[in-house]
Write an enzyme that holds these catalytic residues in place. Structure first.
Site, PDB file in Angstrom:
ATOM      1  N   THR A 147       0.832  -1.207   0.000  1.00  0.00           N
ATOM      2  CA  THR A 147       0.000   0.000   0.000  1.00  0.00           C
ATOM      3  C   THR A 147       0.865   1.254   0.000  1.00  0.00           C
ATOM      4  OG1 THR A 147      -1.787  -1.162   1.130  1.00  0.00           O
ATOM      5  CG2 THR A 147      -1.815   1.247   1.234  1.00  0.00           C
ATOM      6  N   LYS A 203      -0.234 -11.908   5.157  1.00  0.00           N
ATOM      7  CA  LYS A 203      -0.068 -10.564   5.685  1.00  0.00           C
ATOM      8  C   LYS A 203      -1.476 -10.025   5.918  1.00  0.00           C
ATOM      9  CE  LYS A 203       0.638  -5.860   5.184  1.00  0.00           C
ATOM     10  NZ  LYS A 203      -0.125  -4.748   4.610  1.00  0.00           N
ATOM     11  N   TYR A 219     -11.983  -4.642  -6.516  1.00  0.00           N
ATOM     12  CA  TYR A 219     -13.031  -4.030  -7.332  1.00  0.00           C
ATOM     13  C   TYR A 219     -14.205  -4.985  -7.540  1.00  0.00           C
ATOM     14  CZ  TYR A 219     -15.462  -1.072 -10.651  1.00  0.00           C
ATOM     15  OH  TYR A 219     -16.419  -0.296 -11.261  1.00  0.00           O
ATOM     16  N   TYR A 229      -2.170 -11.425   0.916  1.00  0.00           N
ATOM     17  CA  TYR A 229      -2.320 -10.099   1.522  1.00  0.00           C
ATOM     18  C   TYR A 229      -3.815  -9.855   1.693  1.00  0.00           C
ATOM     19  CZ  TYR A 229      -1.653  -4.940   1.875  1.00  0.00           C
ATOM     20  OH  TYR A 229      -1.650  -3.627   2.256  1.00  0.00           O
TER      21      TYR A 229
END
Length: 303
Positions: free
Chosen positions: A56, A173, A119, A145
């Site tokens: 990120t 993660k 999305y 993730y």
């Protein structure tokens, strides 16, 4: 063996502090690959245990495919072989994720981090198919993730159980901030490595069995987060709690300086390590917000 050891099936035995390193930009928002590599060097020289480009904080959704490959190559060239480099390769489509994964492996990353596709909604079977295809495309370990607040796709514990059966899947993660989910996942899967993905849960993550910390604060103040991890690892939980409290204060300062990611790059400037702007539409803090942030960081004796 301690409770917060890496998963037994994780070939990298990931542990400790693994910052989601930043992507540096020139003033015109083109990628500054040299400075991006310099930032990986900055955190490694200050004691981190691995690096995670294109998370990120690496602004990966805002980069082109070519830029993403360039960032991975720059970071591997700079710190590869010194600490594990686990590169973010996730994309909304399996096709693009596989392409990023194959490239990352070809240039020498140690592992790949695959964010849940975003999305479009993802059901159980779609998640399994996605991760299976990515894992079959590479031999490097795959780390899932999980950040449902950003992707819109939450993995159930049942889905995670099936994902854990995929060869090459080595860890998770987790940035869900759902402590009961994370605790149950760790309890059910001693074979997997779990990395706490929020600065608000560094100490808590270690307490429930995470072996490592993916910390945005560690991008700007790696020494602080490494000290927190080391204190916990050495059995000094009181000291680790104190340092987690300081991390809470840094988080608050970053937010005073605008958005959290803005706080990271603004703090790096204050440490005289300028990595340029965020890429639009993200933006750095204005002067007033930055001044407030500086005051807070100076009070914490971090500048």
């Amino acid at each position: 063996m301690t409770f917060h050891d890496p998963g037994v099936d994780d070939p990298l035995s990931l542990h400790g502090v693994v910052p989601p390193t930043v992507t540096a930009f020139h003033d015109d928002e083109t990628v500054d690959y040299e400075r991006t590599a310099d930032h990986a060097r900055f955190v490694v020289d200050r004691g981190v245990h691995g690096v995670f480009p294109l998370g990120t904080n690496g602004e990966f959704p805002l980069l082109t495919g070519e830029e993403r490959t360039g960032v991975v190559e720059a970071v591997v060239d700079e710190v590869g072989g010194e600490v594990p480099v686990i590169a973010g390769v996730g994309a909304p489509s399996t096709y693009e994720t596989v392409a990023h994964a194959e490239h990352a492996e070809s240039v020498g990353v140690d592992g790949i981090v695959v964010v849940t596709p975003y999305y479009y909604p993802l059901d159980h079977e779609a998640a399994l198919t996605h991760y299976r295809r990515v894992a079959e495309a590479v031999s490097a370990p795959v780390y899932i993730y999980h950040i449902p607040s950003k992707t819109g796709n939450e993995l159930s514990l049942e889905t995670l159980a099936d994902l854990a059966g995929i060869e090459n899947v080595a860890g998770v993660k987790d940035s869900s901030k759902d402590v009961p989910w994370l605790a149950q996942a760790i309890d059910a899967h001693p074979e997997l490595t779990f990395l706490a993905g929020s600065d608000s849960l560094l100490f808590t993550g270690l307490e429930i069995g995470c072996s490592g910390l993916v910390s945005a604060v560690a991008n700007a103040f790696p020494e602080l987060v490494v000290d927190c991890y080391d204190a916990y690892d050495e059995g000094d939980e009181d000291r680790a709690r104190e340092l987690q409290s300081r991390v809470f204060d840094v988080r608050d300062a970053f937010k005073a300086g605008g958005a959290y990611m803005s706080g990271v790059k603004t703090a790096l400037r204050m440490r005289e390590f300028d990595v340029g702007p965020l890429r639009s539409p993200l933006r750095l803090a204005d002067d007033e917000s930055a001044a407030t942030m500086r005051e807070q960081l100076e009070t914490l004796e971090l500048l």
